[in-house]
Every structure is written in C-alpha cells, then in structure tokens.
Design an enzyme around this catalytic site. Structure first.
Site, PDB file in Angstrom:
ATOM      1  N   SER A 120       0.812  -1.211   0.000  1.00  4.62           N
ATOM      2  CA  SER A 120       0.000   0.000   0.000  1.00  4.62           C
ATOM      3  C   SER A 120       0.846   1.262   0.000  1.00  4.62           C
ATOM      4  O   SER A 120       0.295   2.369  -0.046  1.00  4.62           O
ATOM      5  CB  SER A 120      -0.923   0.009   1.229  1.00  4.62           C
ATOM      6  OG  SER A 120      -0.176  -0.117   2.415  1.00  4.62           O
ATOM      7  N   HIS A 141      -2.456  -2.860  -5.791  1.00  2.00           N
ATOM      8  CA  HIS A 141      -2.929  -2.427  -4.478  1.00  2.00           C
ATOM      9  C   HIS A 141      -4.453  -2.513  -4.433  1.00  2.00           C
ATOM     10  O   HIS A 141      -5.162  -1.629  -4.897  1.00  2.00           O
ATOM     11  CB  HIS A 141      -2.451  -0.993  -4.192  1.00  2.00           C
ATOM     12  CG  HIS A 141      -2.904  -0.470  -2.867  1.00  2.00           C
ATOM     13  ND1 HIS A 141      -3.064   0.874  -2.598  1.00  2.00           N
ATOM     14  CD2 HIS A 141      -3.237  -1.124  -1.716  1.00  2.00           C
ATOM     15  CE1 HIS A 141      -3.473   1.023  -1.357  1.00  2.00           C
ATOM     16  NE2 HIS A 141      -3.592  -0.174  -0.800  1.00  2.00           N
ATOM     17  N   GLU A 153      -5.372  -0.164  -7.486  1.00  2.00           N
ATOM     18  CA  GLU A 153      -4.353   0.818  -7.852  1.00  2.00           C
ATOM     19  C   GLU A 153      -3.151   0.051  -8.419  1.00  2.00           C
ATOM     20  O   GLU A 153      -2.541  -0.748  -7.716  1.00  2.00           O
ATOM     21  CB  GLU A 153      -3.964   1.614  -6.602  1.00  2.00           C
ATOM     22  CG  GLU A 153      -3.186   2.876  -6.855  1.00  2.00           C
ATOM     23  CD  GLU A 153      -2.938   3.650  -5.566  1.00  2.00           C
ATOM     24  OE1 GLU A 153      -2.855   4.876  -5.629  1.00  2.00           O
ATOM     25  OE2 GLU A 153      -2.810   3.013  -4.485  1.00  2.00           O
ATOM     26  N   ASN A 191      -2.911   6.248  -0.578  1.00  2.00           N
ATOM     27  CA  ASN A 191      -2.475   6.457   0.798  1.00  2.00           C
ATOM     28  C   ASN A 191      -1.729   7.771   1.007  1.00  2.00           C
ATOM     29  O   ASN A 191      -1.628   8.249   2.139  1.00  2.00           O
ATOM     30  CB  ASN A 191      -1.629   5.278   1.263  1.00  2.00           C
ATOM     31  CG  ASN A 191      -2.504   4.122   1.688  1.00  2.00           C
ATOM     32  OD1 ASN A 191      -3.592   4.322   2.216  1.00  2.00           O
ATOM     33  ND2 ASN A 191      -2.063   2.896   1.441  1.00  2.00           N
TER      34      ASN A 191
END
Length: 289
Positions: A120, A141, A153, A191
């Site tokens: 992540s 991800h 992702e 993130n």
C-alpha cells in the site's frame, strides 16, 4: 498477451483471502500460501462463508460459489508457485519481508511469471531490484474489503513493461474491478491522500480536540464519508497505518507526514483495530476471537 489462469497468493491474512476470493470467482485456479497453516485454514473457512453468503443473497449462484471454492488450493510450500503465471504477495507491509519473498519467488518461478505486490505504500522499483525480472514486477494495491471495493491501484516500477501492465490490468477487469495506473512514489495516490487525513484525525484525539466518536461523526455527517477516519483506520489496521505514515515520512522527508505519537502508542500496546478487538473503537469480532 498471456491470459492469466493460475495465480498464487502469498499471505492468508485479511487482504490475501479477499484477493484469493475475487481471483477464484474470476475463474483462476488459486494457490493460497502462508507460513502458518492455521491461517490458511481460517482463510478458507472465511472465504467459504463469504461465498455462501453471496449465494444466499443472490449475488452469485450456488454453483458459482462452489466452483470458486473448488479452485482454491491450500499450499504449504512456496515452491508450488513455479506453475503459475502470476504471484500476488500480500504479506506484512515491511520492505525486508517483501524483498525476501520476492527474491525467493524469483528463484522458483518461470521467467515469464509476473511478481505482483499488494503493498500500500512501498517502492515497487526497490522491490523489483531484489529480482532478476524487474520488467515483470508490478504493484496491485487492492482496497479493503477486497470483494466489495472496485479499485485496484496499479503501480508501475521504473522498469515494469507495458506487457506486464496489460496482462495485469486484463485480470483486474476479469475480477470486475477498475485498474487505475499510478507512478511509483511513496504512498502512491490512495495512501498519500488518505493516510495524512487519518493521521490528522488521530492528532485531533491526541490533542483533546474531540473524542474518536465525535471526530468520526463529524466526518460522516458533515463530509458525507461513509465511514469515519478512525473507524477506517481500525479496519485497515493501525499497524499498517503506522507503517504507511513512516514510509511517507521517510520517503518525502517532510514533517507533515510525521506519525502521531498516539498512533505509535496504540500500535505498541497491541491495539491494532478490528483484528485485535481494540483500536480507536472496541470490537467483538476480532480475528481469532
């Protein structure tokens, strides 16, 4: 372009079992590996329950549920990954751990096998450098919970090939999800945006601005978020949140990414969120309880 039919998932935790479930529903044979056999057994039980629930609610047919479960093969030995076209690593968010796994897989898998990470926040370029196939290394991800969330992702390392991206994106589409491509920067997009918001919410509690319940209530009722940032942090895992914030802080060298001391304290105390039964909120359905 190769059509991926055989997948190995390394790591049978919350993310690994979700990835296993959606890959099996997409028609892939999935080898599920973990160093802890009990974890694999628990994952298979959880996947079976989730598929049965989906069938009972009419989201999938009972036949689809049975066939998907039958495609999942528990695997105690990583060497079985030699027969797959794609490996998805879903281990703990730690670069040293992931590098070791990738280095081992590089010696096991055929030269055409794609090595993907569900990281992540960590650098795919650095992970790829632990292998002799950097052009076949990519980031996938998935969002939590994997069976529900539509985004994957996709992160390209510096040397990831167009072919690797195309084959990976095609599998994501078969899973019924949307692949969005980002460059290899700390935290990627998801993130890099989400974790500072969660960290700031933790600071609001740490500084006594408001309780965790109030912070979450304000973001839900005032900003129309489906889940408050602290409840979301508990779902993600506070240890994972801390690891991502540390990656952002180290990667950018910017104090705005400094993890809140309260987050660090909770992790040190073992209050990791839903999986431990206690985080910023309390839970009765912790893993293993």
């Amino acid at each position: 372009m190769v059509t991926i039919q055989n997948v190995s998932v390394v790591g049978a935790g919350q993310m690994g079992r979700g990835i296993t479930q959606v890959a099996a529903l997409a028609g892939c044979r999935v080898l599920l590996h973990d160093t802890d056999d009990a974890r694999v057994s628990a994952a298979l039980e959880a996947i079976g329950s989730a598929l049965a629930s989906g069938a009972s609610k009419g989201r999938i047919s009972p036949e689809e549920a049975a066939m998907a479960l039958a495609r999942i093969v528990p695997c105690g030995n990583l060497s079985a990954a030699a027969e797959v076209e794609l490996v998805i690593e879903a281990a703990t968010e730690n670069m040293a751990v992931k590098k070791k796994i990738f280095n081992n897989l590089d010696g096991i898998c055929g030269r055409r096998t794609i090595l993907a990470s569900n990281t992540s926040s960590l650098s795919l370029t650095e992970l790829a450098a632990a292998t002799r196939r950097p052009e076949r290394v990519i980031g996938m991800h998935f969002m939590n919970p994997v069976p529900v969330m539509k985004l994957v992702e996709i992160i390209r390392g510096l040397r990831t090939s167009d072919e690797t991206y195309a084959e990976t994106a095609a599998l994501v589409a078969r899973m019924g999800k949307t692949a969005l491509e980002v460059r290899d920067f700390p935290g990627f997009v998801s993130n890099r945006v989400l974790m500072p918001m969660i960290n700031e919410a933790i600071y609001a509690v740490y500084e006594g601005v408001a309780s965790a319940e109030t912070v979450d209530g304000i973001m839900k009722l005032g900003m129309n978020h489906p889940m408050g940032p602290l409840a979301l942090a508990d779902l993600i895992g506070l240890d994972t949140c801390l690891a991502v914030m540390e990656t952002l802080h180290e990667g950018f060298g910017d104090s705005k990414y400094r993890p809140c001391p309260l987050l660090r304290s909770y992790v040190h105390a073992g209050w990791l969120g839903r999986k431990s039964g206690r985080g910023f909120h309390g839970y009765d359905d912790a893993e293993g309880s």
